[in-house]
Design a protein around this motif. Structure first.
Motif, PDB file in Angstrom:
ATOM      1  N   ALA A   1       0.833  -1.157  -0.094  1.00 54.63           N
ATOM      2  CA  ALA A   1       0.004  -0.163  -0.050  1.00 54.63           C
ATOM      3  C   ALA A   1       0.967   1.176   0.083  1.00 54.63           C
ATOM      4  N   GLY A   2       0.464   2.072  -0.623  1.00 51.84           N
ATOM      5  CA  GLY A   2       1.250   3.560  -0.926  1.00 51.84           C
ATOM      6  C   GLY A   2       0.657   4.527   0.163  1.00 51.84           C
ATOM      7  N   VAL A   3       1.224   5.732   0.177  1.00 50.80           N
ATOM      8  CA  VAL A   3       0.573   6.801   1.068  1.00 50.80           C
ATOM      9  C   VAL A   3      -0.353   7.669  -0.096  1.00 50.80           C
ATOM     10  N   ASN A   4      -1.395   7.755   0.182  1.00 50.68           N
ATOM     11  CA  ASN A   4      -2.503   8.576  -0.434  1.00 50.68           C
ATOM     12  C   ASN A   4      -2.236   9.893  -0.129  1.00 50.68           C
ATOM     13  N   GLU A   5      -3.217  10.673  -0.860  1.00 50.23           N
ATOM     14  CA  GLU A   5      -3.046  12.069  -0.869  1.00 50.23           C
ATOM     15  C   GLU A   5      -3.520  12.814   0.285  1.00 50.23           C
ATOM     16  N   ALA A   6      -4.088  12.032   1.093  1.00 51.81           N
ATOM     17  CA  ALA A   6      -4.200  12.591   2.646  1.00 51.81           C
ATOM     18  C   ALA A   6      -3.242  12.390   3.514  1.00 51.81           C
ATOM     19  N   GLY A   7      -1.940  11.576   2.869  1.00 48.84           N
ATOM     20  CA  GLY A   7      -0.810  11.791   3.763  1.00 48.84           C
ATOM     21  C   GLY A   7      -0.860  10.374   4.543  1.00 48.84           C
ATOM     22  N   GLN A   8      -1.863   9.436   4.245  1.00 54.34           N
ATOM     23  CA  GLN A   8      -1.862   8.320   5.103  1.00 54.34           C
ATOM     24  C   GLN A   8      -1.687   7.129   4.267  1.00 54.34           C
TER      25      GLN A   8
ATOM     26  N   ALA B   1       7.037  -0.438   0.479  1.00 57.04           N
ATOM     27  CA  ALA B   1       5.543   0.027   0.638  1.00 57.04           C
ATOM     28  C   ALA B   1       5.748   1.488   1.471  1.00 57.04           C
ATOM     29  N   GLY B   2       4.757   2.143   1.184  1.00 55.21           N
ATOM     30  CA  GLY B   2       4.535   3.475   1.805  1.00 55.21           C
ATOM     31  C   GLY B   2       4.868   4.600   0.771  1.00 55.21           C
ATOM     32  N   ALA B   3       5.269   4.157  -0.463  1.00 58.49           N
ATOM     33  CA  ALA B   3       5.640   5.220  -1.485  1.00 58.49           C
ATOM     34  C   ALA B   3       4.663   6.161  -1.789  1.00 58.49           C
ATOM     35  N   PRO B   4       4.700   7.262  -2.044  1.00 63.82           N
ATOM     36  CA  PRO B   4       3.821   8.453  -2.328  1.00 63.82           C
ATOM     37  C   PRO B   4       2.954   8.203  -3.753  1.00 63.82           C
ATOM     38  N   LEU B   5       1.820   8.521  -3.709  1.00 64.45           N
ATOM     39  CA  LEU B   5       0.899   8.404  -4.821  1.00 64.45           C
ATOM     40  C   LEU B   5       1.607   8.866  -6.119  1.00 64.45           C
ATOM     41  N   GLN B   6       2.115   9.883  -6.192  1.00 63.93           N
ATOM     42  CA  GLN B   6       2.741  10.386  -7.220  1.00 63.93           C
ATOM     43  C   GLN B   6       3.922   9.511  -7.954  1.00 63.93           C
ATOM     44  N   ARG B   7       4.687   8.887  -6.911  1.00 59.25           N
ATOM     45  CA  ARG B   7       5.940   7.972  -7.603  1.00 59.25           C
ATOM     46  C   ARG B   7       5.351   6.728  -7.887  1.00 59.25           C
ATOM     47  N   VAL B   8       4.328   6.170  -7.246  1.00 58.50           N
ATOM     48  CA  VAL B   8       3.667   5.007  -7.651  1.00 58.50           C
ATOM     49  C   VAL B   8       2.914   5.078  -8.846  1.00 58.50           C
ATOM     50  N   HIS B   9       2.385   6.174  -9.201  1.00 59.42           N
ATOM     51  CA  HIS B   9       1.370   6.305 -10.387  1.00 59.42           C
ATOM     52  C   HIS B   9       2.430   6.565 -11.700  1.00 59.42           C
TER      53      HIS B   9
END
Length: 166
Positions: free
Chosen positions: A101-108, A138-146
């Motif tokens: 799971a990555g870090v979503n835009e809510a920072g979670q 795990a925990g990569a930010p949304l922008q990097r994962v996308h």
């Protein structure tokens, strides 16, 4: 706390792409899924169709489109090819069905349910990837994962449901 009204539109599983060999590549989300309620303590339950030949791994991004913004609420990547569904789980899980799971835009890290009042168009993007891993922890930010998904996707399927929160 806002409440969810009945979904305005029923769910549709859509295929993005024209390849006949990918006709079974789908993702499904129920418009009555408890995870769509404000403050939900569980992740959405998703079911997947058969990925195209050559797929090495799977990924999903759960998007919430509101009139003024687009929010990434849940990112799961490096899912094993054998994954046929994601069952409801704790919203803060770092490992999901053998994926990350990555870090979503809510920072979670994990999932956050839609809560703000108004119309929400919920989109689930389901990706067939040409690599077994995106090479991200795990925990990569949304922008990097996308960005990594876009660079390694073979095919994408979408599910959509509309809900209104009052």
């Amino acid at each position: 706390m806002p409440t969810k009204s009945a979904p305005a539109v029923m769910l549709f599983s859509l295929l993005c792409g024209t390849s006949a060999s990918a006709a079974g590549f789908t993702v499904t989300l129920s418009p009555t899924d408890p995870a769509l309620r404000c403050g939900a303590g569980v992740t959405p339950t998703l079911s997947f169709g058969t990925p195209p030949s050559g797929t090495k791994a799977l990924a999903i991004i759960f998007w919430d489109q509101q009139p003024s913004k687009l929010t990434g609420r849940w990112i799961v990547y490096d899912l094993p090819l054998s994954t046929k569904a994601l069952a409801a789980g704790k919203v803060s899980l770092t490992a999901v069905a053998g994926g990350k799971a990555g870090v979503n835009e809510a920072g979670q890290q994990g999932y956050t349910a839609p809560c703000s009042a108004g119309r929400h168009d919920i989109y689930i993007d389901f990706y067939a990837l040409k690599v077994a891993s995106l090479g991200l922890p795990a925990g990569a930010p949304l922008q990097r994962v996308h960005a990594a998904i876009k660079a390694n996707k073979m095919l994408e399927a979408k599910a959509h449901v509309t809900l209104t929160i009052k």
